[in-house]
Every structure is written in structure tokens, then in C-alpha cells.
Scaffold this motif. Sequence first.
Motif, mmCIF file in Angstrom:
data_model
loop_
_atom_site.group_PDB
_atom_site.id
_atom_site.type_symbol
_atom_site.label_atom_id
_atom_site.label_comp_id
_atom_site.label_asym_id
_atom_site.label_seq_id
_atom_site.Cartn_x
_atom_site.Cartn_y
_atom_site.Cartn_z
ATOM 1 N N SER A 110 -1.518 5.887 2.959
ATOM 2 C CA SER A 110 -2.563 5.012 3.511
ATOM 3 C C SER A 110 -2.222 4.593 4.930
ATOM 4 O O SER A 110 -3.089 4.575 5.811
ATOM 5 N N SER A 149 0.844 -1.184 0.000
ATOM 6 C CA SER A 149 0.000 0.000 0.000
ATOM 7 C C SER A 149 0.883 1.239 0.000
ATOM 8 O O SER A 149 2.102 1.143 0.008
ATOM 9 N N LEU A 152 -4.310 5.660 8.283
ATOM 10 C CA LEU A 152 -4.834 4.637 9.184
ATOM 11 C C LEU A 152 -4.388 4.902 10.617
ATOM 12 O O LEU A 152 -5.190 4.864 11.549
ATOM 13 N N GLY A 191 -9.323 3.647 6.681
ATOM 14 C CA GLY A 191 -8.779 2.650 5.768
ATOM 15 C C GLY A 191 -9.805 1.559 5.570
ATOM 16 O O GLY A 191 -10.650 1.321 6.439
#
Length: 121
Positions: free
Chosen positions: A50, A46, A54, A60
Motif C-alpha cells: 500500500s 497498512s 501510494l 490509496g
Amino acid sequence: MTINVLMRTFNLLSSRSICTDLGARLKRLRLAQNLSQQQLAEMTQSSLSSVRRLESQGQGGFEFVVRVAQALQAVDQLEGLFAPSVDSIAQAEREQVLASRQRARVPRSASGSADTLKSAT
């Protein structure tokens, strides 16, 4: 005992607060394994943004959270998520019946049965 207190506290929080708290927990797990956010991003295939999102905001997709848990070797902590609590044989039997259901029941009206509702439409 502390775990139960933490779990009961979740009932009092907003969904945003719960997600933010879970993101912070994942960050603590990552740091305990001495991993950078970039390393975790690579391990989960990822982006760095991201991982940052998160950890800081709890945002997410569910699949991404599972991949992070796998990378941090914490999948076993997901096992109890949404698992039914079974305290008796009768409750276990009810859970087995519910597991085989494909959809929710049609609610019954005060004046008639579910069949009455279907024929009225």
C-alpha cells in the motif's frame, strides 16, 4: 511565490498526474524523516505494498493518505484542503449559510420554478 505557482499548475494536470505528484511528495517527506517504506507501513497499520503504491502511483484511499500524513507529522498541510477562501465579511457569511445546507438546490427550468419541476414528476 513558488507555492502559488505549484498550486496553479495542478489546475493543468490530470487527476492521475496530481495523485502521482502527491505520492512523490509523501515519499520525499518519508525520506526526509529517514523512514523506510516498511516502517511507514507499520506506523500506519497498512501493508508495504500500500505504501509503495501510494508513493509510486498516488493510489490509496483518503483515510490511508490521512494516516500517512499523521505518521509523517504533516497533518497541518491537509488543513487547507477544500477550505473556503474568505476575503470579505459577506463571503464569510455566505460560507456559513452554505455550511448549514444539507443538499443541493433543484435546478430551475427556463419555463418554470423548482415547484413546477416537482409537480411534473
